[in-house]
Design a protein around this motif. Sequence first.
Motif, PDB file in Angstrom:
ATOM      1  N   LEU A  21       0.828  -1.205   0.000  1.00 27.96           N
ATOM      2  CA  LEU A  21       0.000   0.000   0.000  1.00 27.96           C
ATOM      3  C   LEU A  21       0.862   1.255   0.000  1.00 27.96           C
ATOM      4  N   ARG A  24       1.782   1.907  -3.512  1.00 27.91           N
ATOM      5  CA  ARG A  24       0.652   2.508  -4.239  1.00 27.91           C
ATOM      6  C   ARG A  24       0.584   4.008  -3.959  1.00 27.91           C
ATOM      7  N   ILE A  39      -9.113   6.529   3.253  1.00 28.40           N
ATOM      8  CA  ILE A  39      -8.984   5.195   3.831  1.00 28.40           C
ATOM      9  C   ILE A  39     -10.264   4.932   4.627  1.00 28.40           C
ATOM     10  N   GLU A 161      -9.130   8.997  -4.666  1.00 25.79           N
ATOM     11  CA  GLU A 161      -9.233   7.542  -4.650  1.00 25.79           C
ATOM     12  C   GLU A 161      -9.631   7.121  -3.245  1.00 25.79           C
ATOM     13  N   SER A 162     -10.303   5.959  -3.141  1.00 24.44           N
ATOM     14  CA  SER A 162     -10.701   5.444  -1.827  1.00 24.44           C
ATOM     15  C   SER A 162     -10.359   3.967  -1.714  1.00 24.44           C
ATOM     16  N   TRP A 163      -9.862   3.579  -0.521  1.00 25.51           N
ATOM     17  CA  TRP A 163      -9.554   2.182  -0.219  1.00 25.51           C
ATOM     18  C   TRP A 163     -10.416   1.753   0.960  1.00 25.51           C
ATOM     19  N   LEU A 214     -10.883   0.459  -4.275  1.00 24.34           N
ATOM     20  CA  LEU A 214     -10.110  -0.736  -3.962  1.00 24.34           C
ATOM     21  C   LEU A 214     -10.565  -1.292  -2.627  1.00 24.34           C
ATOM     22  N   VAL A 216      -9.374  -3.769   0.258  1.00 23.96           N
ATOM     23  CA  VAL A 216      -8.092  -4.323   0.681  1.00 23.96           C
ATOM     24  C   VAL A 216      -8.278  -5.269   1.851  1.00 23.96           C
TER      25      VAL A 216
END
Length: 225
Positions: A21, A24, A39, A161-163, A214, A216
């Motif tokens: 991560l 990334r 996150i 972006e979001s995880w 994403l 994870v």
Amino acid sequence: MTRMVGDESSPQAKTESTTQLVERARLWVQSGERRILGIVGTPGAGKSTVCEALKTALGDNVVIVGMDGFHLANAELVRLGRRNRKGAPDTFDTDGYISLLARLRSQTETTIYAPLFERSLEESIGSAVSIRATTPLVITEGNYLLHDAHGWAGVADQLDESWFLDVDGDVRRDRLIARRTSYGHSLAEATTWVHDVDEANAAIAEGSRERADLIVHLTYEGDSV
């Protein structure tokens, strides 16, 4: 890039270590341009662990801005009759949080300050986190970044972006109980809070996972959150 309601595509789902991560996220700081990474996950999913790993590896290129800094004060929750549901989606200053993210997206000069939630006090401390315009990556973490009710829908628009962090439910509950007892709560008090409050909040957070870019399943050394 965050997926919105009605998007028929499915998020990627990967098993990754914190080291992966970090790599990334490293790509996001190379251009030097401001980016905001979200996150997301249930209480006890390991959001703080991931954020600390990214901050340790990327140093001054990263600043952490937590959603939890926008908890309503305990006195206000008592006034609203919501003290026993602290952490539910309607117990935050959502408008203030979204406004801060919008300011951070367009920040070009000066320093912007964000609040910080102090777990040992169960209260937020204002202007505790400084964000310089030269910091390329802002990481914001919390349960409801992808939630679409109680005013939260506007958060996703501010994320590049979001995880979503996926974790086994039993592991998550054990972490939460351990965390509360570490702050002086008895085992019985901690267990009751996790069962009555954290589990309800977790169910809401889980409902937003498909909006992430994403998903994870985190693998790492240790089990601290």
